[in-house]
Design an enzyme around this catalytic site. Structure first.
Site, PDB file in Angstrom:
ATOM      1  N   LEU A 240       0.864  -1.175   0.000  1.00  0.00           N
ATOM      2  CA  LEU A 240       0.000   0.000   0.000  1.00  0.00           C
ATOM      3  C   LEU A 240       0.901   1.226   0.000  1.00  0.00           C
ATOM      4  CD1 LEU A 240      -2.699  -0.799   2.746  1.00  0.00           C
ATOM      5  CD2 LEU A 240      -3.003  -0.901   0.266  1.00  0.00           C
ATOM      6  N   ASP A 241       0.457   2.299  -0.639  1.00  0.00           N
ATOM      7  CA  ASP A 241       1.213   3.542  -0.588  1.00  0.00           C
ATOM      8  C   ASP A 241       1.370   3.994   0.862  1.00  0.00           C
ATOM      9  OD1 ASP A 241       1.251   3.597  -3.363  1.00  0.00           O
ATOM     10  OD2 ASP A 241      -0.557   4.832  -3.490  1.00  0.00           O
ATOM     11  N   ARG A 242       2.419   4.751   1.136  1.00  0.00           N
ATOM     12  CA  ARG A 242       2.675   5.252   2.489  1.00  0.00           C
ATOM     13  C   ARG A 242       1.424   5.908   3.093  1.00  0.00           C
ATOM     14  NH1 ARG A 242       7.174   8.090   5.323  1.00  0.00           N
ATOM     15  NH2 ARG A 242       8.488   7.885   3.485  1.00  0.00           N
TER      16      ARG A 242
END
Length: 237
Positions: free
Chosen positions: A76-78
């Site tokens: 998942l993106d940050r």
């Protein structure tokens, strides 16, 4: 091979890994709800403050010599919060990655404006340029097929809360599709705009249905719509 899941008890607050909540753990997988702002995996600039590093430390239980570790299945993106699954062996990792496209994934997002259709699909071929920006192309030979379904749950004067079905798992797929539809996700500084007063990227990986690698039983992990998302659109449900 023993066909029985050994379900681990959830850790006390003192021993819980920082930046995430453990939703489920057994001898094969660990499922967490990651906070926005925490990297899923390490980068050239950040090695330690990641879900992967923190969970590796957690399964070792303070024993540096322990062979226990977790393996990256997906990312998942940050700034995207929500469900992350890690495997506890290379074999389980390969199984989950091989079957990943067959698993059901649901997201919640708050976007700018009001969509013309209350429900629909966004389909395109996604490519990535030299500075890692993803964008749609018409030529299938130049991109990878990406398909995103959506349903409007609530609208306010400026924003809409969406439930999103991720039919393919391309990099930045949801953010790119919504931005190209001219309804970017709030707080998206790459594909959207700088939103004054918005506290975070309003994208959350809310639900995942998979088949367990040991027993093949269907398992669904759910999380709530983040309260911040509800507040933005005055969602009461």
């Amino acid at each position: 091979m023993q066909k029985k899941r050994i379900i681990f008890s959830k850790p006390s607050k003192k021993h819980a890994p920082k930046g995430m909540v453990i939703l489920y753990e057994d001898q094969d997988i660990i499922v967490v709800n990651k906070e926005s702002g925490l990297l899923a995996v390490s980068t050239d600039k950040e090695k330690d403050k990641t879900a992967h590093f923190i969970l590796n430390d957690y399964v070792k239980k303070g024993n540096a010599r322990s062979k226990n570790r977790v393996f990256i299945v997906h990312r998942l993106d940050r700034d995207t919060s929500g469900i992350l699954v890690f495997a506890k062996s290379e074999k389980v990792k390969r199984y989950l990655q091989d079957e990943w496209a067959t698993f059901s994934k649901t997201y919640f997002a708050v976007v700018h404006g009001q969509l013309d259709d209350r429900e629909g699909e966004m389909i395109s071929y996604l490519a990535e340029n030299k500075v890692y920006i993803v964008y749609s192309v018409k030529d299938p030979a130049k991109g990878k097929l990406a398909k995103t379904g959506y349903k409007v749950l609530k609208e306010s004067g400026k924003y809409s809360l969406l439930e999103i079905q991720l039919f393919t798992g391309r990099k930045n797929q949801i953010r790119v599709h919504l931005a190209e539809k001219e309804h970017p996700v709030l707080g998206d500084k790459v594909y959207g705009r700088i939103d004054k007063g918005i506290k975070r990227l309003t994208l959350h990986a809310a639900s995942l249905t998979l088949f367990h690698p040991l027993t093949n039983e269907e398992m669904t992990f759910d999380t709530e719509i983040p309260q911040y998302f509800k507040t933005l659109v005055n969602y009461k449900a």
